[in-house]
Write a protein that holds these residues in place. Structure first.
Motif, PDB file in Angstrom:
ATOM      1  N   SER A 275      65.022  51.690  17.296  1.00  0.00           N
ATOM      2  CA  SER A 275      64.213  50.820  18.115  1.00  0.00           C
ATOM      3  C   SER A 275      62.760  50.524  17.355  1.00  0.00           C
ATOM      4  O   SER A 275      62.122  49.570  17.683  1.00  0.00           O
ATOM      5  CB  SER A 275      63.455  51.244  19.434  1.00  0.00           C
ATOM      6  N   TYR A 276      62.701  51.307  16.091  1.00  0.00           N
ATOM      7  CA  TYR A 276      61.517  50.827  15.224  1.00  0.00           C
ATOM      8  C   TYR A 276      61.722  49.808  14.183  1.00  0.00           C
ATOM      9  O   TYR A 276      62.884  49.647  13.714  1.00  0.00           O
ATOM     10  CB  TYR A 276      60.984  52.172  14.604  1.00  0.00           C
ATOM     11  N   ALA A 277      60.736  49.048  13.972  1.00  0.00           N
ATOM     12  CA  ALA A 277      61.016  48.006  12.885  1.00  0.00           C
ATOM     13  C   ALA A 277      60.587  48.947  11.363  1.00  0.00           C
ATOM     14  O   ALA A 277      59.606  48.767  10.792  1.00  0.00           O
ATOM     15  CB  ALA A 277      59.962  46.999  12.898  1.00  0.00           C
ATOM     16  N   TRP A 278      61.863  49.607  10.889  1.00  0.00           N
ATOM     17  CA  TRP A 278      61.585  50.280   9.732  1.00  0.00           C
ATOM     18  C   TRP A 278      61.671  49.284   8.506  1.00  0.00           C
ATOM     19  O   TRP A 278      60.727  49.897   7.391  1.00  0.00           O
ATOM     20  CB  TRP A 278      63.020  51.138   9.717  1.00  0.00           C
ATOM     21  N   GLY A 279      62.273  48.142   8.625  1.00  0.00           N
ATOM     22  CA  GLY A 279      62.131  47.203   7.244  1.00  0.00           C
ATOM     23  C   GLY A 279      60.827  46.779   7.205  1.00  0.00           C
ATOM     24  O   GLY A 279      60.184  46.569   5.839  1.00  0.00           O
ATOM     25  N   ALA A 280      60.224  46.661   8.281  1.00  0.00           N
ATOM     26  CA  ALA A 280      58.484  46.054   8.067  1.00  0.00           C
ATOM     27  C   ALA A 280      57.741  47.156   7.485  1.00  0.00           C
ATOM     28  O   ALA A 280      56.762  47.006   7.085  1.00  0.00           O
ATOM     29  CB  ALA A 280      58.228  45.351   9.463  1.00  0.00           C
ATOM     30  N   ALA A 281      57.855  48.275   8.142  1.00  0.00           N
ATOM     31  CA  ALA A 281      56.863  49.435   7.864  1.00  0.00           C
ATOM     32  C   ALA A 281      57.274  49.768   6.417  1.00  0.00           C
ATOM     33  O   ALA A 281      56.404  49.976   5.343  1.00  0.00           O
ATOM     34  CB  ALA A 281      57.534  50.799   8.744  1.00  0.00           C
ATOM     35  N   CYS A 282      58.665  49.687   5.926  1.00  0.00           N
ATOM     36  CA  CYS A 282      58.933  49.807   4.438  1.00  0.00           C
ATOM     37  C   CYS A 282      58.403  48.805   3.634  1.00  0.00           C
ATOM     38  O   CYS A 282      57.597  49.269   2.479  1.00  0.00           O
ATOM     39  CB  CYS A 282      60.413  49.999   4.248  1.00  0.00           C
ATOM     40  N   LEU A 283      58.210  47.658   4.102  1.00  0.00           N
ATOM     41  CA  LEU A 283      57.679  46.482   3.095  1.00  0.00           C
ATOM     42  C   LEU A 283      56.062  46.687   3.141  1.00  0.00           C
ATOM     43  O   LEU A 283      55.688  46.369   2.202  1.00  0.00           O
ATOM     44  CB  LEU A 283      57.994  44.991   3.731  1.00  0.00           C
ATOM     45  N   GLY A 302      54.759  54.297  -6.367  1.00  0.00           N
ATOM     46  CA  GLY A 302      55.633  54.891  -5.283  1.00  0.00           C
ATOM     47  C   GLY A 302      56.432  53.837  -4.301  1.00  0.00           C
ATOM     48  O   GLY A 302      56.545  52.601  -4.944  1.00  0.00           O
ATOM     49  N   GLY A 303      56.821  54.058  -3.344  1.00  0.00           N
ATOM     50  CA  GLY A 303      57.354  53.318  -2.273  1.00  0.00           C
ATOM     51  C   GLY A 303      59.079  53.253  -2.564  1.00  0.00           C
ATOM     52  O   GLY A 303      59.376  53.852  -3.490  1.00  0.00           O
ATOM     53  N   TYR A 304      59.761  52.455  -1.935  1.00  0.00           N
ATOM     54  CA  TYR A 304      61.190  52.342  -2.033  1.00  0.00           C
ATOM     55  C   TYR A 304      61.631  51.552  -3.427  1.00  0.00           C
ATOM     56  O   TYR A 304      61.524  50.366  -3.198  1.00  0.00           O
ATOM     57  CB  TYR A 304      61.806  51.799  -0.779  1.00  0.00           C
ATOM     58  N   LEU A 305      61.633  52.010  -4.292  1.00  0.00           N
ATOM     59  CA  LEU A 305      61.936  51.318  -5.771  1.00  0.00           C
ATOM     60  C   LEU A 305      63.366  50.797  -5.613  1.00  0.00           C
ATOM     61  O   LEU A 305      63.328  49.786  -6.315  1.00  0.00           O
ATOM     62  CB  LEU A 305      61.538  52.273  -6.871  1.00  0.00           C
ATOM     63  N   THR A 306      64.383  51.264  -4.946  1.00  0.00           N
ATOM     64  CA  THR A 306      65.545  50.480  -4.811  1.00  0.00           C
ATOM     65  C   THR A 306      65.314  49.241  -4.344  1.00  0.00           C
ATOM     66  O   THR A 306      66.064  48.221  -4.888  1.00  0.00           O
ATOM     67  CB  THR A 306      66.688  51.368  -3.951  1.00  0.00           C
ATOM     68  N   LEU A 307      64.491  48.889  -3.297  1.00  0.00           N
ATOM     69  CA  LEU A 307      64.173  47.772  -2.815  1.00  0.00           C
ATOM     70  C   LEU A 307      63.618  46.843  -3.704  1.00  0.00           C
ATOM     71  O   LEU A 307      64.016  45.553  -3.825  1.00  0.00           O
ATOM     72  CB  LEU A 307      63.402  47.849  -1.508  1.00  0.00           C
ATOM     73  N   PHE A 308      62.627  47.438  -4.460  1.00  0.00           N
ATOM     74  CA  PHE A 308      61.839  46.655  -5.434  1.00  0.00           C
ATOM     75  C   PHE A 308      62.893  46.180  -6.666  1.00  0.00           C
ATOM     76  O   PHE A 308      63.011  44.980  -7.066  1.00  0.00           O
ATOM     77  CB  PHE A 308      60.891  47.431  -6.187  1.00  0.00           C
ATOM     78  N   GLN A 309      63.533  47.005  -7.016  1.00  0.00           N
ATOM     79  CA  GLN A 309      64.498  46.762  -8.290  1.00  0.00           C
ATOM     80  C   GLN A 309      65.620  45.931  -7.771  1.00  0.00           C
ATOM     81  O   GLN A 309      66.122  44.890  -8.579  1.00  0.00           O
ATOM     82  CB  GLN A 309      65.076  48.243  -8.788  1.00  0.00           C
ATOM     83  N   ALA A 310      66.269  46.114  -6.697  1.00  0.00           N
ATOM     84  CA  ALA A 310      67.281  45.064  -6.281  1.00  0.00           C
ATOM     85  C   ALA A 310      67.004  43.695  -5.948  1.00  0.00           C
ATOM     86  O   ALA A 310      67.678  42.717  -6.173  1.00  0.00           O
ATOM     87  CB  ALA A 310      67.856  45.685  -4.902  1.00  0.00           C
TER      88      ALA A 310
END
Length: 622
Positions: A275-283, A302-310
């Motif tokens: 039920s959490y907005a994981w995508g908004a928190a990751c962004l 740091g952060g989720y570099l897969t999101l950044f690179q993709a």
């Protein structure tokens, strides 16, 4: 004359600070005559030359500082002042996820992870990340707007990008913590939710010297739990796995080995994890990491570099990406690409981005993905996104082209509120449907899909409030200068033309004999190699005639330069003529056939010498 940058800054000249009297006069002016229009204010005249330009701020920066007010602290400002840094050290845990896999013996744990909405993270994380590429893109990030200020306008990672690339929920409850977690509270949380003893929890947090636990510690204590374990262990193992998962992906911090215990609170009720907005928190967390990376003294990302690179692969497929041909649209878009390390240096990637044109951008990369994953309406939300104590603004109105709309001049970015006002932020987020861009704010759609159109006045405005290049012109390597435009169109780097130039060059060297200087041979071979490799852009810029072969007498070491390779220039080909076929002279042991009569050849009684090759004897007759 010294070169001047945007804003009138002269390289090598010290920055001029206003005097105390000048500051007082400015204050008095604002107090006595306050007006709304700053252009109507008559500033006091100072005792200085009228032609003198006073630069306020760092060189290379925007002319108008109304948007990028902290540009003086940006890494680009340091680069323009002659300072630089190495590529950032990347915190990427893609390989660590392979150390804890959920196989058939752990099906009960996998069912819990699957219901959380985070199961896709176990398979879509990239194992490698390119330091030079990600470091170069960090230099285009601007904290005030939370967007990349590219040469043609702004771009950013949107909630639509997160949903399409990762397939995790972007709607739901905001991830918020009332206050930072104390070490004693972290120990109590580990005992309650993971079933560890108080001694084990205290020992682990003491080793991390903060309310953190090591990723290795989680794997050692919980990765061996299977379906045959006790019911208590089956409850503890999914929490430990999810904590390990978000520590390796969404919330990877610069410790590179640990994860914050505070995220364990989100897994207290395993039925509520989805039920959490994981995508908004990751962004929001990635925005904060990019903002920190724009400071000169920072050395890690740091952060989720897969999101950044993709995201880079999706929007710049012609420059950096390597697609996986076995990909299907039912899977996350992160799996569409084969991650690889860009072999180019940071300097090279900077220059490629400085010369990046709008035609190289894929503005709407998920058109084929919509059948399996529809567009999330929350991507139009304009407000703040949050992850714990991190609050970042989210501005879709600044990147309308990424949604297929014509880009207009956006309003000024807003300053996010303090994290302690979490109740107001959560209420604002829960009513996100009331805070999406209206049809009037979105404007008109682009005439052609993915064309990246903007209004006529947008680029003039953008040129004033932003910077269009990162690398100062005088610091460029010169290897990527596009000088081919000066060559004739028929001779623009075709293979036949390159071969003809190289063969002509080598023919002159061969006909000069064996007693030429080594420098002459080396220079000719080096230039021939450059021609065949496509590095002959500078040939068109020379106008000197073709030099004669070097003299047979070798100059003395005192007069011969250390290195002075010759420069060969050839007349341009006629547009209707095919590339010439150059035949090198045959070896001396082979007698050529009788050549045809050449009207330009000297008469028989002429004093000019003619070389004749004889089959039986290696002699020259004149």
């Amino acid at each position: 004359m010294s070169p001047r940058t945007r804003g009138g800054y002269t390289f090598g000249a010290p920055r001029r600070r206003p005097t105390g009297s000048e500051r007082r006069r400015r204050v008095q002016l604002r107090e006595v005559e306050p007006v709304e229009d700053p252009d109507s204010v008559e500033h006091p005249q100072h005792d200085r030359d009228e032609t003198e330009e006073v630069f306020e701020g760092a060189p290379g920066g925007p002319i108008d500082r109304c948007i990028l007010q902290s540009f003086d602290k940006h890494i680009v400002a340091k680069i323009w002042l002659g300072e630089d840094r190495a590529p950032l050290k990347l915190v990427n845990h893609g390989a660590k996820l392979q150390l804890w896999e959920l196989d058939m013996e752990r099906s009960r744990i996998y069912e819990t992870v699957h219901r959380s909405g985070l199961a896709s993270l176990t398979s879509c994380s990239h194992r490698v990340a390119s330091r030079s590429m990600l470091s170069a893109f960090c230099e285009w990030w601007q904290p005030e707007t939370t967007t990349f200020h590219m040469p043609f306008g702004e771009m950013t990672i949107t909630l639509d990008d997160v949903a399409s690339i990762l397939h995790i929920p972007v709607t739901g409850s905001m991830i918020s913590f009332s206050q930072p977690l104390h070490v004693d509270d972290a120990n109590a949380l580990l005992v309650e939710l993971l079933g560890t003893t108080n001694v084990e929890a205290s020992r682990e947090t003491e080793q991390c010297r903060s309310p953190l636990v090591r990723l290795l510690w989680l794997r050692d204590h919980f990765s061996t739990i299977t379906d045959a374990s006790s019911d208590d262990d089956i409850v503890f193992a999914p929490r430990a796995f999810l904590l390990h998962l978000v520590g390796c992906t969404l919330f990877a911090d610069k410790s590179a080995t640990s994860v914050a215990v505070v995220y364990l609170e989100l897994f207290r009720d395993l039925s509520m994890v989805g039920s959490y907005a994981w995508g908004a928190a990751c962004l929001a967390y990635l925005y904060k990491q990019l903002t920190t990376a724009t400071r000169f003294q920072v050395r890690q990302l740091g952060g989720y570099l897969t999101l950044f690179q993709a995201w880079i692969y999706e929007h710049f497929p012609k420059m950096f990406s390597s697609p996986d041909m076995s990909y299907t649209e039912s899977r996350p878009r992160a799996l569409r690409w084969r991650p690889h390390v860009i072999p180019d240096s940071l300097q090279s990637v900077r220059e490629r981005l400085d010369r990046l044109q709008i035609s190289k951008v894929c503005w709407e990369p998920y058109v084929d993905h919509r059948a399996e994953h529809p567009f999330p309406d929350i991507a139009w939300y304009s407000g703040c996104i949050k992850c714990g104590q991190v609050v970042e603004p989210y501005h879709p109105e600044r990147v309308l082209r990424q949604f297929g709309y014509i880009q207009t001049i956006p309003p000024r970015p807003f300053t996010p509120p303090r994290p302690d006002r979490s109740i107001l932020l959560e209420q604002y987020w829960e009513r996100w449907t009331d805070h999406v861009l209206t049809d009037q704010s979105r404007g008109r759609r682009c005439q052609y899909s993915g064309s990246g159109e903007s209004v006529a006045e947008y680029m003039a405005w953008y040129d004033r409030i932003s910077h269009l290049i990162v690398q100062p012109p005088q610091l460029r390597s010169g290897f990527m200068t596009d000088a081919r435009s000066s060559l004739p169109s028929h001779a623009a780097s075709t293979s036949d033309t390159r071969n003809a130039k190289a063969l002509t060059l080598l023919r002159h060297v061969i006909s000069g004999g064996r007693e030429q200087s080594v420098d002459y041979f080396w220079g000719a071979l080096n230039e021939a190699h450059g021609i065949l490799a496509g590095l002959d852009e500078t040939l068109a810029s020379h106008s000197t005639p073709l030099p004669a072969p070097a003299s047979h007498s070798t100059p003395s070491p005192a007069t011969r330069p250390f290195f002075s390779p010759p420069t060969f220039v050839y007349p341009p080909l006629a547009s209707d003529d095919p590339p010439p076929l150059i035949v090198p002279p045959p070896p001396a042991s082979i007698a050529p056939s009788a050549p045809a009569a050449d009207p330009s050849a000297p008469a028989p009684n002429s004093t000019a010498s003619t070389t004749v090759y004889v089959r039986s004897k290696r002699k020259k007759k004149t």
